[in-house]
Enzyme design. Structure first.
Site, PDB file in Angstrom:
ATOM      1  N   CYS A  91       0.811  -1.227   0.000  1.00  0.00           N
ATOM      2  CA  CYS A  91       0.000   0.000   0.000  1.00  0.00           C
ATOM      3  C   CYS A  91       0.842   1.274   0.000  1.00  0.00           C
ATOM      4  CB  CYS A  91      -0.939   0.004   1.199  1.00  0.00           C
ATOM      5  SG  CYS A  91      -2.010  -1.442   1.312  1.00  0.00           S
TER       6      CYS A  91
ATOM      7  N   CYS B 241      -2.120   3.240   2.928  1.00  0.00           N
ATOM      8  CA  CYS B 241      -2.999   2.305   3.611  1.00  0.00           C
ATOM      9  C   CYS B 241      -4.040   3.038   4.452  1.00  0.00           C
ATOM     10  CB  CYS B 241      -2.178   1.335   4.470  1.00  0.00           C
ATOM     11  SG  CYS B 241      -3.104  -0.120   5.016  1.00  0.00           S
TER      12      CYS B 241
ATOM     13  N   LYS C  39      -5.477   3.842   7.421  1.00  0.00           N
ATOM     14  CA  LYS C  39      -5.558   4.849   8.477  1.00  0.00           C
ATOM     15  C   LYS C  39      -4.712   6.076   8.185  1.00  0.00           C
ATOM     16  CE  LYS C  39      -8.275   1.989  10.287  1.00  0.00           C
ATOM     17  NZ  LYS C  39      -8.098   0.961   9.259  1.00  0.00           N
TER      18      LYS C  39
ATOM     19  N   GLU D  30     -10.981  -4.997  12.807  1.00  0.00           N
ATOM     20  CA  GLU D  30     -11.884  -5.335  11.708  1.00  0.00           C
ATOM     21  C   GLU D  30     -12.088  -6.850  11.646  1.00  0.00           C
ATOM     22  OE1 GLU D  30     -10.568  -1.606   8.848  1.00  0.00           O
ATOM     23  OE2 GLU D  30      -9.954  -3.640   8.323  1.00  0.00           O
TER      24      GLU D  30
ATOM     25  N   SER E 213     -13.772  -4.415   7.733  1.00  0.00           N
ATOM     26  CA  SER E 213     -12.959  -3.985   6.613  1.00  0.00           C
ATOM     27  C   SER E 213     -13.860  -3.452   5.509  1.00  0.00           C
ATOM     28  CB  SER E 213     -12.148  -5.175   6.081  1.00  0.00           C
ATOM     29  OG  SER E 213     -11.628  -4.889   4.809  1.00  0.00           O
TER      30      SER E 213
END
Length: 557
Positions: free
Chosen positions: A48, A121, A123, A443, A469
């Site tokens: 990511c 990614c 957050k 998640e 998720s």
């Protein structure tokens, strides 16, 4: 012009500071112009964020071309996909707060004039929005971009397919060799997860909030045009400083509503609710709350046919016309309002520059939607007095009734799911996974994907004080508040209790005397006695208000 950085570079008293800056390569010319933080969330721990170091190169060039001086900072990033289902997943939501704080401390600590934040990614993206709203320093958010699709047996793959294949393997639908082939094919290179999961949802949100230039976040990570967009973003942040274009001019109730509407129209991640509430909190927007999402979802059909519930991936949306195309549909139908953006142009002006690919079917018209209502709803009742979030992506069911199957953790539930212990009609309860009780509000993709792989997604409901998720789908309900660790009613549900979920009525109720069961309740001991996890558990607020650890805007009592 008067600059924030004058506090460290101007006047005889700052000679020592200038001496140290000269050692890092600056000179008198640098001291005269704006000094811009290039705040990176680069890491090679997963795809990511692993190319963000490369993306910083054209960003710096753009800053220099516009007369600014770039200075580099970096923060942590926690990969949701890699940590999913493990103890480490507790760190994911915590990382949002740490990244936000890191940006604030780096930029305000050095009195910098502006900041461009490179994100990947899940957050890292809301953290960028939260930090800009909190500091109100001119800034730009630039998303590194989505991964390209993987391919297996003629089918496009994302990491979602790997999680679902785990469930299919457990159910005997595929064998270990097939699972390995899917695992090897799903993620072909750099970029964040490829559906309208949390990363792409929040990247779209940054665009409709006005914090990212239209179209820049849509470009896939490995697309050659990403470098040009990065150069232009570097130039743009300097212009923001020169024009004193600040984030709180952009993050308003109007732009938050615009973002929420765009996300509902694409059946986006329910995590976007948590994150938009957190950004609103940091910006001091007090008239935007969780109930807005229910109203929006009821009145906004899904027009983006995107994974996890639909057919297409972020790459396909980019090819079809990207966020601008979503914006055109919303604008033409009178569903969003015009607002300022980081470019200095209005949102509608930016949207009108977009071009729709002839013959595309990724984005539908409102008179021919993928689904007649948006991708989520907000419920209240015996089980969730402060509210909870139901995800509607991938199914049309609005009512479910069944008997509770109670689990005290995600791992306990996954073990039963993996051993085919869940039956049609079950209402799965996973508790003690809330923001404080988890801690970290993990998640549940491992569980939800395994249920999909066993063809149970449309036949069971799952309720948790944790979250899901962006790749999760099925009849799933998260963010239950108050959470179990704080004595919320979910703590007192027992196996066999009858639970009724009615999305149209906005209710989630249980046939049991939960108050009687609560009489002898004592709070559970914290799972972590010290460190970052303990600090987060102590400070974090309710999921219904964004699960933030900072004080509400202006409240330092």
């Amino acid at each position: 012009m008067t600059k924030r950085s004058d506090a460290i570079v101007k006047g005889p008293s700052r000679a020592a500071a200038r001496a140290m800056l000269r050692a890092s390569g600056m000179d008198d010319e640098n001291f005269e112009g704006p000094i811009i933080a290039v705040f990176n969330t680069w890491t090679n721990m997963g795809p990511c964020n692993m190319d963000l170091d490369k993306l910083a190169v054209p960003v710096r060039a753009g800053i220099r071309a516009a007369g600014g001086t770039p200075v580099d900072f970096n923060s942590i990033a926690v990969s949701d996909g890699i940590t999913m289902g493990s103890e480490g997943m507790r760190a994911s939501l915590m990382s949002r707060e740490v990244i936000t704080d890191s940006i604030e401390l780096a930029v305000k600590g050095h009195s910098l004039d502006g900041v461009i934040i490179l994100v990947g990614c899940d957050k890292t993206i809301p953290a960028a929005g939260m930090a800009l709203a909190r500091m109100n320093v001119p800034g730009v958010v630039l998303y590194g971009g989505s991964i390209m699709p993987g391919h297996h047996k003629g089918k496009d793959l994302s990491v979602q397919d790997v999680f679902e294949a785990v469930g299919a393997c457990a159910a005997g639908i595929i064998d270990d060799a097939e699972l390995k082939e899917i695992e090897k094919a799903a993620c072909p290179g750099a970029g964040a997860c490829g559906g309208q999961f949390t990363a792409n949802s929040m990247a779209m949100a940054m665009t409709f909030l006005g914090l990212s230039p239209m179209g820049a976040n849509d470009i896939p990570a490995v697309d050659e045009s990403k470098n040009k967009a990065a150069f232009m973003a570097g130039e743009l942040v300097v212009d923001c400083v020169k024009q004193n274009r600040t984030p709180r001019e952009l993050v308003t109730k109007t732009s938050l509503m615009n973002a929420a509407i765009a996300l509902s129209a694409t059946a986006a991640s329910t995590n976007a609710i948590l994150h938009l509430l957190a950004i609103a909190s940091e910006a001091g927007v007090t008239d935007f709350d969780i109930d807005a999402f229910d109203e929006i979802s009821r009145t906004t059909p899904v027009i983006g046919d995107l994974k996890p519930g639909g057919q297409y991936m972020a790459f396909d949306l980019h090819e079809a016309g990207g966020s601008a195309l979503i914006g055109q549909r919303l604008m033409d139908d009178g569903r969003i309002d015009d607002a300022p953006t980081v470019t200095g142009r209005s949102l509608f002006d930016e949207i009108m520059d977009g071009k729709e690919k002839a013959g595309q079917d990724v984005v539908r018209q409102f008179n021919d939607p993928v689904k007649s209502r948006g991708g989520y709803g907000i419920l209240y009742g015996d089980l969730a007095p402060e509210g909870c979030v139901v995800k509607l992506a991938g199914h049309g069911a609005l009512f479910f009734e069944g008997k509770a199957r109670v689990f005290e953790s995600e791992e306990a539930c996954f073990e039963v799911v993996e051993n085919n212990g869940i039956e049609k009609g079950d209402v799965i309860i996973i508790r003690n996974e809330g923001p404080a009780g988890g801690p970290g509000m993990r998640e549940m993709l491992g569980v939800t994907a395994a249920l999909v792989g066993q063809d149970l997604a449309d036949h069971v409901a799952l309720i948790t004080d944790g979250r899901f998720s962006g790749a999760s789908y099925g009849f799933v309900i998260g963010h239950v508040a108050p959470e179990a660790a704080h004595g919320g009613p979910i703590a007192f549900v027992q196996d066999g209790d009858k639970i009724t979920i009615d999305v149209e009525a906005r209710t989630i109720n249980v046939e049991a005397d939960l108050k009687a069961r609560a009489k002898n309740w004592t709070p559970p001991k914290p799972k972590y006695p010290n460190g970052a996890y303990a600090k987060f558990a102590k400070l974090v607020g309710s999921a219904s208000k964004g699960a933030v650890t900072s004080f509400p805007f202006g409240d330092v009592s």
